[in-house]
Every structure is written in structure tokens, then in C-alpha cells.
Design a protein around this motif. Structure first.
Motif, PDB file in Angstrom:
ATOM      1  N   PRO A 153     -29.503 -25.972 -92.073  1.00 18.61           N
ATOM      2  CA  PRO A 153     -29.035 -27.235 -91.492  1.00 18.61           C
ATOM      3  C   PRO A 153     -28.425 -27.018 -90.109  1.00 18.61           C
ATOM      4  O   PRO A 153     -28.043 -25.894 -89.766  1.00 18.61           O
ATOM      5  N   TYR A 154     -28.356 -28.086 -89.345  1.00 21.45           N
ATOM      6  CA  TYR A 154     -27.709 -28.020 -88.039  1.00 21.45           C
ATOM      7  C   TYR A 154     -26.316 -28.615 -88.147  1.00 21.45           C
ATOM      8  O   TYR A 154     -26.081 -29.567 -88.872  1.00 21.45           O
ATOM      9  N   SER A 155     -25.435 -28.038 -87.388  1.00 28.04           N
ATOM     10  CA  SER A 155     -24.132 -28.646 -87.206  1.00 28.04           C
ATOM     11  C   SER A 155     -24.254 -29.487 -85.939  1.00 28.04           C
ATOM     12  O   SER A 155     -24.525 -28.951 -84.867  1.00 28.04           O
ATOM     13  N   ASN A 156     -24.098 -30.810 -86.076  1.00 28.47           N
ATOM     14  CA  ASN A 156     -24.314 -31.715 -84.948  1.00 28.47           C
ATOM     15  C   ASN A 156     -23.009 -32.327 -84.481  1.00 28.47           C
ATOM     16  O   ASN A 156     -22.178 -32.719 -85.291  1.00 28.47           O
ATOM     17  N   VAL A 157     -22.845 -32.393 -83.187  1.00 32.81           N
ATOM     18  CA  VAL A 157     -21.675 -33.058 -82.616  1.00 32.81           C
ATOM     19  C   VAL A 157     -22.168 -33.948 -81.487  1.00 32.81           C
ATOM     20  O   VAL A 157     -22.921 -33.500 -80.625  1.00 32.81           O
ATOM     21  N   ALA A 158     -21.749 -35.218 -81.517  1.00 34.01           N
ATOM     22  CA  ALA A 158     -22.124 -36.124 -80.438  1.00 34.01           C
ATOM     23  C   ALA A 158     -20.883 -36.415 -79.600  1.00 34.01           C
ATOM     24  O   ALA A 158     -19.803 -36.639 -80.140  1.00 34.01           O
ATOM     25  N   MET A 159     -21.051 -36.366 -78.274  1.00 35.36           N
ATOM     26  CA  MET A 159     -19.911 -36.558 -77.375  1.00 35.36           C
ATOM     27  C   MET A 159     -20.310 -37.462 -76.229  1.00 35.36           C
ATOM     28  O   MET A 159     -21.477 -37.536 -75.859  1.00 35.36           O
ATOM     29  N   GLN A 160     -19.322 -38.114 -75.643  1.00 35.67           N
ATOM     30  CA  GLN A 160     -19.584 -38.851 -74.413  1.00 35.67           C
ATOM     31  C   GLN A 160     -19.973 -37.848 -73.334  1.00 35.67           C
ATOM     32  O   GLN A 160     -19.596 -36.679 -73.384  1.00 35.67           O
ATOM     33  N   LYS A 161     -20.671 -38.356 -72.334  1.00 39.99           N
ATOM     34  CA  LYS A 161     -21.161 -37.467 -71.274  1.00 39.99           C
ATOM     35  C   LYS A 161     -20.021 -36.788 -70.508  1.00 39.99           C
ATOM     36  O   LYS A 161     -20.204 -35.722 -69.929  1.00 39.99           O
ATOM     37  N   ASN A 162     -18.847 -37.457 -70.455  1.00 42.12           N
ATOM     38  CA  ASN A 162     -17.764 -36.875 -69.666  1.00 42.12           C
ATOM     39  C   ASN A 162     -16.941 -35.844 -70.451  1.00 42.12           C
ATOM     40  O   ASN A 162     -15.933 -35.358 -69.965  1.00 42.12           O
ATOM     41  N   ILE A 163     -17.379 -35.556 -71.656  1.00 45.81           N
ATOM     42  CA  ILE A 163     -16.662 -34.557 -72.460  1.00 45.81           C
ATOM     43  C   ILE A 163     -17.422 -33.241 -72.389  1.00 45.81           C
ATOM     44  O   ILE A 163     -18.632 -33.204 -72.570  1.00 45.81           O
ATOM     45  N   SER A 164     -16.703 -32.177 -72.136  1.00 46.61           N
ATOM     46  CA  SER A 164     -17.366 -30.872 -72.149  1.00 46.61           C
ATOM     47  C   SER A 164     -16.450 -29.869 -72.838  1.00 46.61           C
ATOM     48  O   SER A 164     -15.312 -30.186 -73.181  1.00 46.61           O
ATOM     49  N   GLY A 165     -16.951 -28.674 -73.004  1.00 43.38           N
ATOM     50  CA  GLY A 165     -16.114 -27.609 -73.558  1.00 43.38           C
ATOM     51  C   GLY A 165     -16.273 -27.415 -75.054  1.00 43.38           C
ATOM     52  O   GLY A 165     -15.482 -26.720 -75.683  1.00 43.38           O
ATOM     53  N   TYR A 166     -17.318 -28.022 -75.637  1.00 43.20           N
ATOM     54  CA  TYR A 166     -17.529 -27.800 -77.072  1.00 43.20           C
ATOM     55  C   TYR A 166     -17.942 -26.366 -77.333  1.00 43.20           C
ATOM     56  O   TYR A 166     -18.708 -25.781 -76.569  1.00 43.20           O
ATOM     57  N   GLN A 167     -17.405 -25.783 -78.375  1.00 37.60           N
ATOM     58  CA  GLN A 167     -17.805 -24.432 -78.779  1.00 37.60           C
ATOM     59  C   GLN A 167     -18.192 -24.436 -80.247  1.00 37.60           C
ATOM     60  O   GLN A 167     -17.535 -25.096 -81.055  1.00 37.60           O
ATOM     61  N   TYR A 168     -19.229 -23.682 -80.579  1.00 40.71           N
ATOM     62  CA  TYR A 168     -19.615 -23.569 -81.997  1.00 40.71           C
ATOM     63  C   TYR A 168     -18.824 -22.439 -82.633  1.00 40.71           C
ATOM     64  O   TYR A 168     -18.806 -21.308 -82.139  1.00 40.71           O
ATOM     65  N   TRP A 169     -18.160 -22.746 -83.739  1.00 43.37           N
ATOM     66  CA  TRP A 169     -17.408 -21.742 -84.489  1.00 43.37           C
ATOM     67  C   TRP A 169     -18.005 -21.584 -85.874  1.00 43.37           C
ATOM     68  O   TRP A 169     -18.614 -22.516 -86.389  1.00 43.37           O
ATOM     69  N   PHE A 170     -17.759 -20.432 -86.487  1.00 45.32           N
ATOM     70  CA  PHE A 170     -18.294 -20.158 -87.826  1.00 45.32           C
ATOM     71  C   PHE A 170     -17.855 -21.226 -88.824  1.00 45.32           C
ATOM     72  O   PHE A 170     -18.540 -21.507 -89.789  1.00 45.32           O
ATOM     73  N   HIS A 171     -16.669 -21.836 -88.609  1.00 42.28           N
ATOM     74  CA  HIS A 171     -16.180 -22.842 -89.555  1.00 42.28           C
ATOM     75  C   HIS A 171     -16.761 -24.215 -89.254  1.00 42.28           C
ATOM     76  O   HIS A 171     -16.560 -25.154 -90.000  1.00 42.28           O
ATOM     77  N   ARG A 172     -17.452 -24.362 -88.116  1.00 41.70           N
ATOM     78  CA  ARG A 172     -18.165 -25.578 -87.719  1.00 41.70           C
ATOM     79  C   ARG A 172     -17.244 -26.768 -87.469  1.00 41.70           C
ATOM     80  O   ARG A 172     -17.692 -27.894 -87.395  1.00 41.70           O
TER      81      ARG A 172
END
Lengths: 337, 306, 541
Positions: C512-531
Motif C-alpha cells: 500500500p501507499y502512504s498518501n498525504v495531500a497538501m496545499q501547494k504552499n505547504i512543503s517539508g513533508y518527510q516519510y517516516w517508518f511510522h507513516r
């Protein structure tokens, strides 16, 4: 008066005991082992047993019941496992949210349904009568969660005239000082009109959703009771003595027809307070209904028991209140125990 | 309870009325029904709708263009078209076929739950009204206790505890409607207990059960029918609500409520037809039962109309 | 009576306004509010925490997110570029968090604590707090203790205070997972004095206090928490264990309806959301209005499990027949909308990694033949169970599998199990056929296989699978990993993968994919093992 109230409450006690017992039994036969749910995904059998012991679920059913009742007597409804807070506190903070929503919904329904009912009765058999019936019945014929979702879609998502369905207040607004727990009233008391408007904007859609659902019973009873009154002797007399038709309807018939409507209101209110479970879920409303549903799905007994008990007590109190009110409005009615 | 806490004020004229109805004979009754239907187009319309629903329940499954369970992922989420009148769902199943086939199950849920509560609540109520005393007190207490519950949550609890099968949904719906039936039957039986024809029957040596079933029950039937029609709609709504919480029937069985509940998630993304058509059908069915109830009231109780 | 009338008049006017302003314009931001909005992150998700201490009894997954952001650990992971260029935690590289120096010896690891690190109440973080916290993790029981054990961290004696600023962790045995296990969420460092002050004889570790109060030194503190409604976190301006986060305040609201969550995102009212149906993520991604980040679950897969202790699934040929009768591609298209990594139809033997694809494909003729060979030419009846909590994926998935299995004569009844009951049912190990997801925090194949396939029959070996050969391969891989013997390690990993696919007690469906949706002005998301989300790196604007 006080004796009457006392007697009435005494007659309600067996029902309340019944509610406590049935709820206790029902929650215990819910599937799912609370202990293994809360022991987490990686729990070993011993770990589950430890949790079971911590939660007091290793004791026999009668023992658990005795302990539940003895806590209940001290006003302790236990602690919710899902939210980790005492049930009493949670219900106390959430009840105003539900009550405010339900009351406003009921009020909007009254504003629409009572005139509908009166018109239907006055123009009995005409197309207006049929139309009123169709409108009111259509409202009660839709699943209430569906109405709510469609409202959100149309008024928030498409038209953008309603605020985001994020509960009682906009995320960036802070609640008014807590006096009654009703945001609308508290905001007015604090003369904080910005908050008032924000709260009003939030509550409008869910309240209208509830109102749509409660049109039918109110309209129906208004119509029936108006019809009964309109055919009675004193209205005929009034008409015969040449009073204006509008005076007859509004002054004489309407006042007398309101009594059964008030009775129905009490029933509709307690019915709605339970039924807004679904509306609360749709609008992320932090009320007691959504709280109870989540708890039920998680086999979290204490909140379910607390919720049901609160609703039962409310039901008894509302009926008592209505009977007393009735006695005041119409002195011929004697409240019996 | 007060003198006014009955759900519906019962007009004393009903007694005389029902006697009159039975005396007038079937022919007169049919004429009366025809008169009411002609006089009230809304009732007539709802009656026609009811017949359509019954037909769909009976022969619908053999008429539908597609297998309601067959998935076809190649044509998933298609809007309404000539091939798929109501469009297709996430798995490409034909919504029209599913809606039609679901009629039978929804009718079964509605009718079975109403029959069950009619038998249980009706009998308990009649016994309570007829015998009074302890029987009355016990039935009254049970009714009061159920009424004190938040009813939808009680239904949820019962289904969650017993498991989410059609039978249990039916049982839960019947239980929460118990007080309505018991109270109605009780007050009607209570009025008739002292009626002349009951006295006469008793004097001519009829046993209590015989009096209940031969003389009292038939006279209560018309009013009960009204109640039945109203509760049938409620039963369908209740099942839909349970579906929304996740306690509905097993997939992939088509049922209106669960189709609406599942389709609701697709509204925002623009696939409105998945929830819309089952929703409208469900609404029409409930609508039809409710109006039919009103119409039936007109038929069995002409005096209340004026 | 007069008062009564007043109130009625008041209510009337209220309702009139309600009707009039029912179509009220969306709130207009005053400048101050606009400013605060710029520094506030609004997160919406389906459910919220039930406990903000990961050591608590039954803390749910949303609770992990609070713990991750409000507590510090001794060490954390560096970032690398992951699939699709998403910043992705680096399994093999550690960075200091509360410790500013880590020294790994042969049978121990020594940490020097960062100077100037303070708990939220201002008391400095000392070695004694570290020891107390680690002691707590291995002692309280339940999930935290279990997770610590996974890295051979089992006894309080392993944690030694060297001096006020230095702590040593002694190894019980050589285990490749010991150091990684100190970087997961569980070994958080607590303010021992504060918690002890709030402990009782019945509750020596102060679990009742930390359930609702943060006693950490992390980058955020919980300033308001209404269970089931919202969590408000404010930045800890004195945070010493990393660069000061850009987001001053995080408001995390629970919105149960998925449709509403999507509407909030599309209308620009919510900044970040996860837990949307795959279809919504796929469409949001296509629409280009929002940035949607999809990352495969590390070390996890959704599978179809079979109980191998009872007929008919004790029969290898039946299991293989089922594996040939799964509509894999249909599931990828109609259920996942492409947001998943296929784990089927491999044409080459699997590499020494996990999750990897098996070689089964939809082949009904072969499936039918296997069914006849197994002695079930006309099929059988069984129950297919799924967790209602994940119905968005599970329900269409099971309907498709049901339909396909019917083609080879296996008639299934679909059984929806409520979230509360699911774990109970899994633990009983009696469900004949079910679908589930398992993923491990520590991203090593032998870790996954130890829990899911080993004969020690852990709760995750939901199929009750027993095979001495499998056990030998898994144990061999663990020993090889501890000793750094790469060749032996690869051989054993390939060996157990091959055996797992031949014996096929569980059929991997997809990653499965871990999906995150954000507004365009948001940045800095990181994928962590805990999701879950790490607020510390988010930037708005």
C-alpha cells in the motif's frame, strides 16, 4: 406541585433501572474483546490478560455490575477507554453542543412546520394541503446523513456560502466564555458578535438538516389538532358571531391547537437528540451522539452506558417538564402520577 | 404518566365507526376506498407507487438488464447513459439493476420488522388493555423502558451485539417500535373491553382468547394498519442509518441504505449518481409508505378527516 | 412569565438571524488572524489520539503522532531521497537528537547528552531521565515493552548512567536491530521528576498523568486536546534538539466524513490531510490543485491470509489455487487506483529484499486444475473476513476476490468485522480466509518474516503457519545479519522468500501507499517508518 413532581419521578425510576440493566447487558454481549483491542496490535496473551485485569474485565459479570452501580450512585460513570477521560466530564462538555444543535433545529422546524400545518388545516383538501403534506413527508423520507452530506456538498463545496463543516466554531476562532455552554447565547452575553456570527454560520447547516427531518411530525400534529379545534363548538360560535376568519384562526383556534403540539415537541426533541448521532458524524459536531457511536464501535462500554443513561434521564425530565407546562397552560388538565 | 402522554389522541368515535365499517360490508368498503383515492390524488399516487415497488420486489430480479453482483472494472464509475440508466459504481456494477434488485430485500426488511412488532407489540398491547392489572403494568414498564432509550443507539447496540445480519436488523427495528404498537393496541383494546358486543360475546360463553382474536383484534386492525404503513418507512430509514455506521447488510448484497452510505463518499468527487439513485428510490419508498399511512387513516377513519 | 417571554422573543430573533445569515459569507480574516493563519498548520484526519503517551495502555496510532512530535529520542534518522524524490528516512544513517554524540562499541553503545536541552517545564534533561525513561519502556508491558524487545532491549540493567551527561546501553546479545530500535517512537525521553511527582503506588510509572500531559522536551507541546475533536500543538520555542520548526501552531481536527475532508482540502480550508480513499488521492493528484505525496509503506503489504491448520486451506494445492484465482490487476485498478506497488506476476526469482513480488498471476484454468488435484473439483464454501475500520479498501477488494473465487467453485460469505473486534478475531487465529495489512517499523526482511512466518507463532503469524525449514532460514538470516555475513544473509533471505511463496500460507496482494495531500504552499513533508506526520519540518508559504 412538589408532591406531584416527586410522584412522577418515582414512577420513572423503574424505567431508569430497566435502562441501566439492559444497557449493561447489551454492552457486555458486544462482540470484540475490549482487552485485546486496548492491548495493542502486538500484545501477547499475557499482555492481554494484564490489560483485562487493569480494566477490571476479569471479574464476573454480576461483580462488574455491582461495581458499576456503586460507582454510578456516587455519580461516577467510569472512564472512556477511547478518549481516556471520565465519562461525566465528556458528557457535560458535549451535551451543550448537542442540545444547542437540537434546539435550534427544532426551532427552525417549528417556524416552518407550524404555519404549514395551519395552512393545511384551513385549506383542508386543497392543493396547498397536499403540497404541505408532500413537503413535510419528503423531509422525513430521506436518510438524515444523506441530507446532511448533500447540504455540505451544495452549500459548502459548490456554492461556498457555508463555512467548512468543522464542528462548532471556525478553527481560528476561540469559543466564548463558558456560561451556558451554548455558543450562540454565550457569545451574545459576552457581546462578542464576531464569535456569534461564526458560531451561527457553523450551526446553520446541521440545524437545518435536523429541522428538515422533524418537519413532518410537527406539521402533521399541527394540522390534526387545528382540524379538531376548527370543527369544535366554540369556533363555530365564533364564526357565527361574525368574527373575521383570520381572527378566528389565529386568536382562538391556534391557541387551543397548540397544546398537542407542545406534547409532540417533547417527544420530537428527545427523538432528535438521539437521532442527531448521524448529523453529528457528518458535520464533525462534538456532541454526545457522535461520542456514543464511536464508543459503541470500539466496544467501549462506559461512554455508551453513560450516554444512554443521560438520554433516559433527559427523556424523563422533558416529559415531566411538558406535563407541568401543560398543567400551567391548561388548568383543566390534572397531572397524575 | 399523564392523561395526555399517549402518542395520538384516540377519538372515541372510532368504536362506532369500525362497527359501522364491518356492517357496511365489503362492497361499501371498496366504494369508500375508491372515493378516498379519487378525492385525494396524493394518496392515489402513493398507492400506485406502492404497487410499483411491490412489482419490483416480486419480479424485478428477473427483469433487470445486468447481474447486480457482476463487477466490470473496465466500465467503473460511468455516469448514467443508455446502457447504464443509473450509471455504474466503483466496481462497474450496474446501479439500475442493483437498485431494482434491492427492492426485494428492503421490502423484506420493512415488512418483516413490521410484522414482528405487530405480532409482539400488538398482542402485548391488546392483552394489557384487555386484562389490565399486572399484565398492563408489565407491558407498560417494558414500553416505558424502551422509550427512554435513544432509539437509534438502541438499534445500533442490538445489531452490534447480535451481528450485522438482515435478521438482526429486523429484530432491532421491531424492538424499537415495540412501544408504539403496544400503546396503540392497549388503548384501543381498553376502550373496547367494555363495549357492548364484547359483553355479549362474553355472556354467550366465549373464552378470553377467543374474544381477543375474534372480536377485539379485527376491530383494532384498521388503526394498526395505519401504524404499520408509517413504521415500514421508518424501518427502511433505520436500516440505512445502520449502514452509514457500518452495521448494514453484508456486501455485495444490494440494499438501498448501504448503497447510499457507500455512494456518499463519491459525492464530492462528482460521481453523484452512485448515491443519488438509490437515495431517491429509498426516499420514494419511505415517502410512499408515509403518504399511504395518511391515506389509510382517511380510509379507516373518515371522521378524523373533518 | 415575563422572563420566559423574553427568552422566547430572543430565540425568535436568533432564529430569524439564523435564517437570514444562513447563507453567511465565509469568515473574513482580520489581519491578526491572517498572520496567525500563516504560521498555523491545519491538519484534518479521520481519527485522533486516545492517549498522548506511547507507553500508555492501548494508545492508538494517532497518539503516536503526538508522541513523535512532543518527545525527543536519543537518536533519529537522517533523510535521503526516497521513491519519487520524497524525503525518506534513511534506515542505515542515524543523527543525534537528544544525544549529540553516539559511540557504538562491540557490546554496548554510549550516548553523550546535548548540553542545554530542557524539558518543557525548564528542567534540564539528564542521564537519570534517560535511564528512567528506557527502564519504563522495557517494564510497563504491552506494546512498548514488546517493541523494545524486538531490538533485544529487555532489562533495566542494560541502561547505565555513566555520569550526568552520559548514558550507556549494554547489549544482551549481538543484534542488528538494537540501535535502530532506539530511534523508533517508543524510547522517548520523559521528565522523570515530573512524572514521578504524579505517580501513585498503583501507577508507579505515572501512566495516568502522561496519558493526558506531555512530559517531554520535544519541539511541540500539546496546548489543547479535546478527544475526538481536536488537538492543538504549539511550538516549543526553547527546543534544543534541532533547528527551530517554522510552524508555530498545529491545529489537528478530526473530520469523520472522508468526503468532507476532501472538500476541505479542495476548498483550501485544510492544509494537510491523510486517510483519504485512494480514489480521492488519485484524482487530487491528477487535478494538480494540491500536492499529493504517495510513498510505498516501508516493510509492509496487504495480504490474503489462510488458516493452514484446518481444511481446506491446510491443503497446499488449494492455497495455490486461490493464489491463481486472485484478480490482482483488477484490484490495482478499481480498488487502489494505481496507488500501490503490485506484488504479483514476478518473472524472475525474488531479490533479497522485502516486500517483493511473487510469481502468481490470475490464471483460472490453472486454479481449477489445482482445485481438482486437491480433491475439490466442485469447490467448497468458506468465509472471507475483513476489518471494517479499513472498509474503503477492504470491501471492494473482498467483493472482487469473492467474485473471482466463485469462478473456481469457492463460495464465500463476506464477514465485516468491526475495528474493536478485528484484533480479537485475528488473535483467535480461527478465521479461515481474511485480508489484512502488516507492516513493521524496522525495515528488515528477517524482522517481518520472524513475526509473520516463524514457528514461534507470534500474534502476527495469523495463518498459524509452522515449518521447521522456514524457522531455520529466518534464524539463519538473523544470525548472519548480526555477524555481518552478507553472503549467508542473502542466501537465507532468498530461501525464506522462496519458501513463503511456494507454501503460500498468505498471498501478498500489494504494497500500500502512504498518501498525504497538501496545499501547494505547504512543503517539508518527510516519510517516516511510522507513516505519521513530522510537523518539525513543515513550511507554509
Amino acid at each position: 406541585m412538589l408532591r406531584t413532581i416527586g410522584k412522577r419521578i418515582a414512577t420513572a425510576i423503574p424505567s431508569l433501572i430497566g435502562v441501566i440493566v439492559v444497557t449493561f447487558l447489551l454492552t457486555r454481549v458486544l462482540p470484540g474483546d475490549t482487552a485485546s483491542f486496548f492491548a495493542g496490535p502486538a500484545a501477547t496473551p499475557q499482555a492481554i490478560e494484564e490489560v483485562r485485569k487493569q480494566l477490571g474485565l476479569d471479574r464476573s459479570q454480576p461483580e462488574q455490575f455491582v461495581s458499576y452501580v456503586s460507582h454510578l450512585v456516587r455519580g461516577d460513570l467510569g472512564t472512556s477507554l477511547t478518549t481516556g477521560r471520565p465519562v461525566v466530564t465528556e458528557l457535560a462538555t458535549r451535551l451543550p453542543a448537542s442540545a444547542e444543535l437540537t434546539l435550534l433545529g427544532l426551532f427552525i422546524a417549528l417556524l416552518i412546520a407550524v404555519p404549514l400545518g395551519i395552512i393545511a388545516a384551513v385549506r383542508q383538501g386543497s392543493w396547498i394541503d397536499h403540497l404541505c403534506r408532500i413537503v413535510a413527508t419528503a423531509g422525513v423520507s430521506l436518510p438524515v446523513f444523506f441530507t446532511g452530506l448533500v447540504f455540505v456538498y451544495v452549500f459548502y463545496f459548490i456554492l461556498g456560502i457555508s463555512p467548512a463543516p468543522l464542528g462548532r466554531l471556525d478553527v481560528f476562532a476561540s469559543p466564548p466564555p463558558d456560561i451556558t455552554g451554548f455558543y450562540l447565547i454565550d457569545a451574545l452575553i459576552a457581546r462578542d458578535f464576531e464569535t456569534f456570527r461564526a458560531a451561527l454560520a457553523q450551526i446553520t447547516l446541521p440545524a437545518v438538516t435536523l429541522a428538515v427531518f422533524s418537519l413532518a411530525p410537527i406539521a402533521r400534529i399541527t394540522r390534526a389538532s387545528m382540524l379538531a379545534v376548527l370543527s369544535s363548538e366554540f369556533i363555530r360560535t365564533a364564526r357565527a358571531s361574525g368574527l373575521k376568519p383570520s381572527t378566528v384562526v389565529m386568536t382562538y383556534a391556534f391557541r387551543n391547537a397548540m397544546l398537542p403540539v407542545i406534547t409532540t415537541l417533547g417527544m420530537v426533541f428527545s427523538f432528535l437528540l438521539g437521532a442527531n448521532v448521524l448529523v453529528e458524524k457528518v458535520f464533525a459536531w462534538p456532541g454526545i451522539g457522535s461520542y456514543a457511536v464511536e464508543a459503541l464501535i470500539a466496544s467501549d462500554f462506559a461512554p455508551v452506558q453513560g450516554f444512554v443513561l443521560t438520554m433516559a434521564v433527559l427523556y424523563v425530565l422533558i416529559n415531566l417538564g411538558i406535563d407541568l407546562l401543560y398543567g400551567i397552560i391548561d388548568p383543566r388538565v390534572k397531572v397524575e402520577a | 404518566m399523564t392523561t395526555l402522554s399517549q402518542p395520538e389522541p384516540v377519538s372515541p368515535s372510532v368504536t362506532t365507526l369500525t362497527k359501522a365499517v364491518s356492517a357496511r360490508g365489503i362492497g361499501a368498503q371498496l366504494r369508500h376506498i375508491r372515493y378516498v383515492l379519487a378525492d385525494n390524488p396524493v394518496t392515489a399516487g402513493s398507492f400506485i407507487l406502492f404497487v410499483i415497488f411491490l412489482l419490483a420486489a416480486l419480479i424485478g430480479p428477473s427483469l433487470v438488464p445486468y447481474d447486480p453482483l457482476a463487477s466490470n472494472t473496465a466500465s467503473a464509475l460511468r455516469p448514467p447513459s443508455a446502457q447504464h440508466w443509473f450509471g455504474t459504481d466503483q466496481l462497474g456494477r450496474d446501479i439500475f439493476s442493483r437498485v431494482v434488485v434491492a427492492t426485494r430485500l428492503d421490502m423484506i426488511i420493512a415488512i418483516a420488522s413490521v410484522l414482528l412488532v405487530f405480532v409482539l407489540g400488538g398482542l402485548a398491547g391488546i392483552a394489557a388493555g384487555f386484562y389490565g392489572g399486572w399484565t398492563d403494568r408489565i407491558v407498560g414498564r417494558i414500553s416505558d423502558t424502551i422509550m427512554a432509550f435513544p432509539l437509534f443507539v438502541l438499534a445500533m447496540g442490538i445489531v452490534a451485539a447480535l451481528g450485522n445480519t438482515v435478521t438482526n436488523i429486523v429484530i432491532a427495528t421491531a424492538i424499537i417500535n415495540f412501544p408504539l404498537y403496544a400503546r396503540l393496541a392497549r388503548s384501543e383494546a381498553n376502550i373496547r373491553r367494555e363495549a357492548g358486543y364484547v359483553h355479549a360475546a362474553r355472556l354467550s360463553g366465549n373464552s378470553d382468547p377467543r374474544i381477543l382474536f375474534r372480536f377485539i383484534l379485527p376491530n383494532i386492525m384498521p388503526l394498526m394498519m395505519v401504524q404499520i404503513s408509517l413504521t415500514m418507512g421508518y424501518a427502511i430509514l433505520n436500516a440505512a442509518g445502520l449502514s452509514f455506521i457500518g452495521l448494514g447488510v453484508r456486501p455485495p448484497t444490494p440494499e438501498w441504505g448501504i448503497m447510499v452510505a457507500e455512494g456518499a463518499a463519491f459525492i464530492v468527487s462528482g460521481e453523484w449518481w452512485i448515491a443519488f439513485f438509490p437515495g431517491v428510490t429509498l426516499m420514494l419508498a419511505v415517502f410512499c409508505f408515509n403518504l399511504l399511512g395518511d391515506g389509510l387513516r382517511d380510509i379507516v377513519d373518515p371522521l378524523r378527516r373533518t | 412569565m415575563a422572563r420566559h417571554l423574553d427568552r422566547r422573543g430572543f430565540l425568535k430573533s436568533t432564529a430569524a438571524t439564523a435564517l437570514a445569515t444562513g447563507v453567511a459569507a465565509p469568515a473574513v480574516w482580520s489581519p491578526a488572524k491572517a498572520q496567525s493563519r500563516q504560521e498555523t498548520l491545519l491538519v484534518v484526519s479521520e481519527s485522533g489520539p486516545n492517549n498522548i503517551d506511547i507507553h500508555g495502555v492501548g494508545t492508538n496510532v494517532p497518539g503516536y503522532e503526538v508522541s513523535w512530535n512532543c518527545y525527543d529520542r536519543l537518536i533519529s534518522h537522517e533523510m535521503k531521497s526516497g521513491p519519487g524524490g520524497v524525503p525518506y528516512y534513511d534506515r542505515d544513517k542515524f543523527k543525534p537528537e537528544l544525544a549529540d554524540d553516539m559511540n557504538i562499541g562491540d557490546m554496548s553503545v554510549t550516548f553523550r547528552l546535548r548540553k542545554g536541552a530542557k524539558f518543557h517545564d525548564g528542567t534540564p534533561v539528564t542521564a537519570k531521565d534517560v535511564k528512567w525513561s528506557l527502564d519504563r519502556a522495557v517494564t510497563v508491558g504491552g506494546f512498548p515493552t514488546f517493541q523494545m524487545k524486538a531490538g533485544s532491549l529487555e532489562k533495566p540493567e542494560q541502561f547505565v548512567v555513566v555520569d550526568d551527561n552520559t548514558v550507556r546501553v549494554d547489549f544482551l546479545r549481538k543484534d542488528k536491530l538494537t540501535v535502530p530500535d532506539l530511534a523508533v517512537i517508543v524510547p522517548a525521553i520523559y521528565n522523570s521528576e515530573l512524572v514521578k511527582k504524579n505517580a501513585t503506588p498503583d501507577d508507579p510509572w505515572g501512566l495516568n498523568y502522561t496519558k493526558q500531559n506531555i512530559a517531554g522536551s520535544g519541539a511541540y507541546k500539546v496546548s489543547r486536546w479535546t478527544p475526538g475533536t481536536e488537538v492543538v500543538l504549539d511550538r516549543n520555542d526553547d527546543w534544543a534538539s534541532g533547528p527551530l520548526p517554522k510552524i508555530k501552531r498545529v491545529i489537528w481536527r478530526m473530520v469523520p466524513s472522508a468526503g468532507n475532508r476532501r472538500a476541505l482540502l479542495e476548498r483550501g480550508d485544510a492544509d494537510v490531510s491523510y486517510e483519504l480513499p485512494n480514489k480521492d488521492f488519485a484524482e487530487l493528484k491528477d487535478s494538480g490543485k494540491l500536492s499529493v505525496v504517495s510513498t510505498p509503506f516501508s516493510n509492509g503489504c496487504q495480504y490474503l491470509g489462510m488458516n493452514v491448520t484446518k481444511p481446506p486451506f491446510d491443503n497446499l494445492k488449494v492455497r495455490q489455487a486461490v493464489a491463481y484465482a486472485i484478480p490482482y490487476q483488477k484490484i490495482m485498478d478499481a480498488v487502489l487506483y494505481g496507488l500501490g506497488t503490485p506484488l504479483f506476476g514476478a518473472t524472475t526469482p525474488p531479490p533479497a529484499a522485502w516486500p517483493v513480488a511473487h510469481s502468481y498471476n490470475l490464471d483460472l484454468a490453472k486454479a481449477r486444475q489445482l482445485m481438482s488435484e486437491a480433491g475439490y473439483p466442485s469447490g467448497f464454501e468458506t468465509t472471507l473476513s475483513f476489518d471494517l475500520g479499513f472498509a474503503v479498501v477492504n470491501e471492494p477488494l473482498c467483493v472482487l476476490i469473492q467474485e473471482s473465487l466463485a469462478q473456481i467453485g469457492i463460495k464465500t460469505i463476506i464477514n465485516k468485522v468491526t475495528g474493536a473486534n478485528w484484533r480479537t478475531e485475528l488473535n483467535k487465529k480461527v478465521m479461515p480466509l481474511y485480508t489484512n495489512v502488516f507492516s513493521g517499523w524496522l525495515d528488515y526482511p528477517e524482522y517481518f518474516f520472524f513475526w509473520c512466518y516463524h514457528g514461534s507463532n507470534s500474534v502476527f503469524n495469523t495463518m498459524s503457519y509452522q515449518s521447521p525449514q522456514m524457522d531455520a532460514l529466518i534464524d539463519g538470516a538473523r544470525t548472519a545479519a548480526a555477524n555481518g555475513d552478507t553472503a549467508a544473509y542473502e542466501k537465507d533471505v532468498k530461501g525464506f522468500l522462496d519458501l513463503a511463496f511456494t507454501d503460500i500460507p498468505r498471498i501478498p496482494l500489494f504494497q500500500p501507499y502512504s498518501n498525504v495531500a497538501m496545499q501547494k504552499n505547504i512543503s517539508g513533508y518527510q516519510y517516516w517508518f511510522h507513516r505519521r506526520l513530522d510537523y518539525r519540518t513543515f513550511v507554509k508559504g
